[in-house]
Design a protein around this motif. Structure first.
Motif, PDB file in Angstrom:
ATOM      1  N   PHE A   1      -3.662  10.063  35.231  1.00 45.89           N
ATOM      2  CA  PHE A   1      -4.128   9.854  36.593  1.00 45.89           C
ATOM      3  C   PHE A   1      -4.595  11.187  37.145  1.00 45.89           C
ATOM      4  CE2 PHE A   1      -1.112   6.674  35.383  1.00 45.89           C
ATOM      5  CZ  PHE A   1      -1.629   5.491  35.891  1.00 45.89           C
ATOM      6  N   THR A   2      -5.154  11.150  38.335  1.00 50.41           N
ATOM      7  CA  THR A   2      -5.566  12.372  38.998  1.00 50.41           C
ATOM      8  C   THR A   2      -4.875  12.445  40.356  1.00 50.41           C
ATOM      9  OG1 THR A   2      -7.487  13.699  39.688  1.00 50.41           O
ATOM     10  CG2 THR A   2      -7.588  11.317  40.076  1.00 50.41           C
ATOM     11  N   GLU A   3      -5.197  13.470  41.130  1.00 54.90           N
ATOM     12  CA  GLU A   3      -4.555  13.665  42.419  1.00 54.90           C
ATOM     13  C   GLU A   3      -5.587  13.660  43.539  1.00 54.90           C
ATOM     14  OE1 GLU A   3      -0.763  16.467  41.220  1.00 54.90           O
ATOM     15  OE2 GLU A   3      -2.660  17.429  41.762  1.00 54.90           O
TER      16      GLU A   3
ATOM     17  N   VAL B   1      -5.594   4.513  45.382  1.00 52.29           N
ATOM     18  CA  VAL B   1      -4.221   4.799  44.994  1.00 52.29           C
ATOM     19  C   VAL B   1      -3.994   4.573  43.502  1.00 52.29           C
ATOM     20  CG1 VAL B   1      -3.388   2.478  45.523  1.00 52.29           C
ATOM     21  CG2 VAL B   1      -1.810   4.415  45.636  1.00 52.29           C
ATOM     22  N   GLU B   2      -4.713   3.629  42.887  1.00 50.91           N
ATOM     23  CA  GLU B   2      -4.511   3.397  41.462  1.00 50.91           C
ATOM     24  C   GLU B   2      -5.066   4.533  40.603  1.00 50.91           C
ATOM     25  OE1 GLU B   2      -8.241   1.029  42.650  1.00 50.91           O
ATOM     26  OE2 GLU B   2      -6.215   1.398  43.440  1.00 50.91           O
ATOM     27  N   LEU B   3      -5.940   5.364  41.181  1.00 50.44           N
ATOM     28  CA  LEU B   3      -6.465   6.520  40.469  1.00 50.44           C
ATOM     29  C   LEU B   3      -5.702   7.779  40.836  1.00 50.44           C
ATOM     30  CD1 LEU B   3      -8.746   7.433  38.526  1.00 50.44           C
ATOM     31  CD2 LEU B   3     -10.137   7.894  40.555  1.00 50.44           C
ATOM     32  N   ALA B   4      -5.321   7.883  42.109  1.00 51.50           N
ATOM     33  CA  ALA B   4      -4.605   9.063  42.612  1.00 51.50           C
ATOM     34  C   ALA B   4      -3.374   8.617  43.383  1.00 51.50           C
ATOM     35  CB  ALA B   4      -5.521   9.905  43.490  1.00 51.50           C
ATOM     36  N   PRO B   5      -2.303   8.243  42.690  1.00 47.87           N
ATOM     37  CA  PRO B   5      -1.099   7.741  43.377  1.00 47.87           C
ATOM     38  C   PRO B   5      -0.303   8.810  44.099  1.00 47.87           C
ATOM     39  CG  PRO B   5      -0.723   7.873  41.017  1.00 47.87           C
ATOM     40  CD  PRO B   5      -2.168   8.190  41.223  1.00 47.87           C
TER      41      PRO B   5
END
Length: 298
Positions: free
Chosen positions: A178-180, A193-197
């Motif tokens: 994932f990323t931030e 959110v599914e990419l940067a939780p």
């Protein structure tokens, strides 16, 4: 939609009996603690696990063939992310029945930060593809995104330091990294959110308080408001880049972050942070833990 800070229940159990050595070293974990690994730690993972810290950020430098080397300096034989971090991390999880600690409730947050002078996009993307393949070798233990669903695992891997990481990750129908995002991206469609939780930001980027004097009311209000907004979106918050003052000043900053509901406190003072988080004087620990669902026993 599940959050990656959610329950570890339902994970595929990793086979193998718990070794006696690991059992003897077992201690309560600190999901709120995150280690920012400096260059002085030649082999950082054992220290992080021994202290019970719930995550770590390691800086890596891509080698000529895509392998990832831990610093400092250029690539050094044997000092690879796979050998010093990934392999022992997953070996421990397998040996202990699918958890890094007996009381683990949230995924271990492993942040892989791409560093080094070579910022050639193709080299970085090749390095990510190498990382992706190494992660897929341990897929049952990893948090993943597939079919529109987030499934938490024993370890959540986050990639940082690659400009095009979001497009690359978003294009993968099944991904194990994932990323931030930062606070400026609250509500942004570019960082779902599914990419940067996790929202992660350096303290000095937005705040000037260093812990030596009482925090200004305006800064305290801003901190609390940002954390509430992140939680409303279903994201966790990690603060790093904290002031490097004495232990008392650091503790004042840690206490303010804790009071604001910051989910993960990242610092270079690993022993001090671990000791502080274990302190019985900390208020709100049960509330913080409850915010994210916990694993049921058995």
């Amino acid at each position: 939609m599940a959050t990656l800070a959610g329950s570890l229940a339902g994970l595929a159990g990793a086979g193998g009996a718990m070794s006696i050595a690991l059992a003897r070293r077992s201690r309560a974990s600190l999901p709120e603690g995150h280690a920012l690994v400096g260059d002085r730690l030649a082999d950082p993972l054992p220290t992080v696990l021994r202290l019970g810290l719930g995550g770590m950020t390691v800086r890596v430098v891509p080698g000529p063939h895509g392998e990832l080397f831990l610093g400092p300096g250029g690539p050094q034989p044997g000092r690879t992310l796979r050998r010093l971090v990934l392999a022992p991390l997953f070996t421990r999880a397998q040996a202990t029945g699918g958890r890094l600690w007996n009381d683990q409730r949230m995924p271990f947050q492993l942040v892989v930060e791409f560093a080094g002078a070579n910022r050639d996009p193709e080299s970085l993307l090749r390095a990510y593809r190498m990382l992706d393949q190494q992660l897929r070798d341990h897929a049952p233990l990893l948090s993943r995104y597939s079919g529109g669903e987030l499934t938490p695992g024993v370890v959540t891997v986050t990639v940082a330091g690659i400009v095009d990481a979001r497009d690359l990750l978003a294009a993968q129908p099944v991904r194990f990294a994932f990323t931030e995002a930062g606070f400026d991206e609250l509500g942004s469609a570019s960082a779902p959110v599914e990419l940067a939780p996790v929202l992660s930001e350096a303290w000095a980027h937005r705040f000037g308080w260093d812990g030596r004097e009482p925090i200004a009311a305006e800064e305290r209000h801003l901190l609390h408001a940002l954390v509430r907004a992140a939680h409303d979106e279903g994201r966790a918050v990690r603060m790093s880049g904290l002031p490097e003052g004495g232990r008392r000043a650091r503790a004042a900053v840690w206490a303010e972050l804790w009071s604001a509901g910051v989910d993960v406190i990242a610092d270079t003072d690993l022993h001090g942070l671990g000791k502080y988080l274990r302190g019985s004087h900390l208020p709100g620990r049960a509330t913080l833990t409850k915010r994210f669902s916990t694993v049921s026993e058995g």
